[in-house]
Design a protein around this motif. Structure first.
Motif, PDB file in Angstrom:
ATOM      1  N   UNK A  87       0.776  -1.230   0.000  1.00 63.81           N
ATOM      2  CA  UNK A  87       0.000   0.000   0.000  1.00 63.81           C
ATOM      3  C   UNK A  87       0.810   1.282   0.000  1.00 63.81           C
ATOM      4  N   UNK A  88       2.119   1.204   0.081  1.00 58.91           N
ATOM      5  CA  UNK A  88       2.948   2.413   0.094  1.00 58.91           C
ATOM      6  C   UNK A  88       2.973   3.048  -1.291  1.00 58.91           C
ATOM      7  N   UNK A  89       3.039   4.359  -1.332  1.00 62.64           N
ATOM      8  CA  UNK A  89       3.162   5.065  -2.610  1.00 62.64           C
ATOM      9  C   UNK A  89       4.627   5.413  -2.832  1.00 62.64           C
ATOM     10  N   UNK A  90       5.062   5.299  -4.089  1.00 66.93           N
ATOM     11  CA  UNK A  90       6.459   5.518  -4.445  1.00 66.93           C
ATOM     12  C   UNK A  90       6.530   6.570  -5.547  1.00 66.93           C
ATOM     13  N   UNK A  91       7.388   7.553  -5.361  1.00 60.22           N
ATOM     14  CA  UNK A  91       7.680   8.535  -6.406  1.00 60.22           C
ATOM     15  C   UNK A  91       9.189   8.598  -6.560  1.00 60.22           C
ATOM     16  N   UNK A  92       9.649   8.558  -7.817  1.00 61.08           N
ATOM     17  CA  UNK A  92      11.087   8.550  -8.075  1.00 61.08           C
ATOM     18  C   UNK A  92      11.437   9.520  -9.189  1.00 61.08           C
ATOM     19  N   UNK A  93      12.487  10.276  -8.975  1.00 57.38           N
ATOM     20  CA  UNK A  93      13.070  11.138 -10.005  1.00 57.38           C
ATOM     21  C   UNK A  93      14.467  10.611 -10.286  1.00 57.38           C
ATOM     22  N   UNK A  94      14.753  10.336 -11.555  1.00 59.92           N
ATOM     23  CA  UNK A  94      16.048   9.820 -11.977  1.00 59.92           C
ATOM     24  C   UNK A  94      16.677  10.818 -12.937  1.00 59.92           C
ATOM     25  N   UNK A 128       5.149   5.415   8.087  1.00 58.61           N
ATOM     26  CA  UNK A 128       6.091   6.509   7.950  1.00 58.61           C
ATOM     27  C   UNK A 128       6.465   6.792   6.516  1.00 58.61           C
ATOM     28  N   UNK A 129       7.517   7.588   6.362  1.00 62.99           N
ATOM     29  CA  UNK A 129       7.991   7.996   5.040  1.00 62.99           C
ATOM     30  C   UNK A 129       9.499   7.815   4.955  1.00 62.99           C
ATOM     31  N   UNK A 130       9.964   7.538   3.752  1.00 65.43           N
ATOM     32  CA  UNK A 130      11.393   7.447   3.486  1.00 65.43           C
ATOM     33  C   UNK A 130      11.733   8.395   2.345  1.00 65.43           C
ATOM     34  N   UNK A 131      12.840   9.110   2.508  1.00 64.33           N
ATOM     35  CA  UNK A 131      13.362   9.989   1.471  1.00 64.33           C
ATOM     36  C   UNK A 131      14.772   9.485   1.169  1.00 64.33           C
ATOM     37  N   UNK A 144       3.490   0.164  -3.874  1.00 65.96           N
ATOM     38  CA  UNK A 144       4.115  -1.032  -3.315  1.00 65.96           C
ATOM     39  C   UNK A 144       5.438  -1.388  -3.987  1.00 65.96           C
ATOM     40  N   UNK A 145       5.498  -1.333  -5.335  1.00 67.47           N
ATOM     41  CA  UNK A 145       6.777  -1.590  -6.008  1.00 67.47           C
ATOM     42  C   UNK A 145       6.871  -0.749  -7.278  1.00 67.47           C
ATOM     43  N   UNK A 146       8.117  -0.547  -7.687  1.00 71.31           N
ATOM     44  CA  UNK A 146       8.389   0.219  -8.894  1.00 71.31           C
ATOM     45  C   UNK A 146       9.582  -0.421  -9.583  1.00 71.31           C
ATOM     46  N   UNK A 147       9.414  -0.746 -10.851  1.00 67.54           N
ATOM     47  CA  UNK A 147      10.526  -1.271 -11.653  1.00 67.54           C
ATOM     48  C   UNK A 147      10.596  -0.419 -12.910  1.00 67.54           C
ATOM     49  N   UNK A 169      21.618   9.504 -10.822  1.00 68.24           N
ATOM     50  CA  UNK A 169      21.186   9.902  -9.484  1.00 68.24           C
ATOM     51  C   UNK A 169      19.687   9.678  -9.368  1.00 68.24           C
ATOM     52  N   UNK A 170      19.262   9.103  -8.236  1.00 71.52           N
ATOM     53  CA  UNK A 170      17.837   8.872  -8.013  1.00 71.52           C
ATOM     54  C   UNK A 170      17.426   9.485  -6.677  1.00 71.52           C
ATOM     55  N   UNK A 171      16.281  10.140  -6.693  1.00 70.15           N
ATOM     56  CA  UNK A 171      15.650  10.665  -5.488  1.00 70.15           C
ATOM     57  C   UNK A 171      14.298   9.990  -5.379  1.00 70.15           C
ATOM     58  N   UNK A 172      14.108   9.257  -4.292  1.00 71.54           N
ATOM     59  CA  UNK A 172      12.908   8.436  -4.129  1.00 71.54           C
ATOM     60  C   UNK A 172      12.185   8.851  -2.854  1.00 71.54           C
ATOM     61  N   UNK A 173      10.872   9.002  -2.961  1.00 72.95           N
ATOM     62  CA  UNK A 173      10.023   9.248  -1.801  1.00 72.95           C
ATOM     63  C   UNK A 173       9.042   8.093  -1.687  1.00 72.95           C
ATOM     64  N   UNK A 174       9.023   7.466  -0.510  1.00 73.48           N
ATOM     65  CA  UNK A 174       8.111   6.353  -0.258  1.00 73.48           C
ATOM     66  C   UNK A 174       7.286   6.720   0.970  1.00 73.48           C
TER      67      UNK A 174
END
Length: 126
Positions: free
Chosen positions: A55-62, A113-116, A84-87, A103-108
């Motif tokens: 159920x976690x949302x993932x956003x990624x900038x590469x 909680x949240x991870x940066x 939940x997953x990102x490929x 370089x990747x910046x990921x927000x989950x």
């Protein structure tokens, strides 16, 4: 003398623990975050795998950079999202004889909680 040896041993153990903790970063909701950059000739493949709790949302900038001395020249960039997953994987033409940096910046964001996360991968185009 024994007291000095005990103090050195204790400090060594604390240093080893600190290094082990830094080497294996723990996240609140992210289980895996792995960027990769590989080359086949002059074709670069930039990829990212992110796995998180259900159920976690993932956003990624590469962003892919060509390194030229102390300069970073942007070659390509992508924004991706998932739950939940990102490929992600994409290819880009590159110039021989340069180092490249992904370089990747990921927000989950999840229920606990949240991870940066900021990570990178590099490779040489020969």
């Amino acid at each position: 003398m024994k007291r000095k040896m005990a103090r050195c041993t204790a400090l060594s153990l604390l240093l080893a623990l600190a290094l082990a903790t830094a080497a294996f970063a723990r996240y609140n909701v992210t289980r895996e975050c792995t960027p990769r950059l590989t080359f086949s000739g002059t074709t670069a493949t930039a990829s990212l795998v992110v796995k998180a709790q259900a159920g976690a949302s993932i956003e990624a900038d590469l962003t892919l950079y060509r390194l030229n001395g102390s300069r970073q020249i942007e070659v390509a960039s992508w924004s991706e999202s998932g739950a939940t997953s990102l490929a992600f994987s994409d290819t880009v033409s590159c110039s021989r004889g340069y180092d490249y940096l992904l370089e990747v910046d990921v927000t989950v964001v999840g229920g606990s909680g949240s991870d940066y996360i900021t990570k990178s991968a590099s490779a040489y185009c020969s």
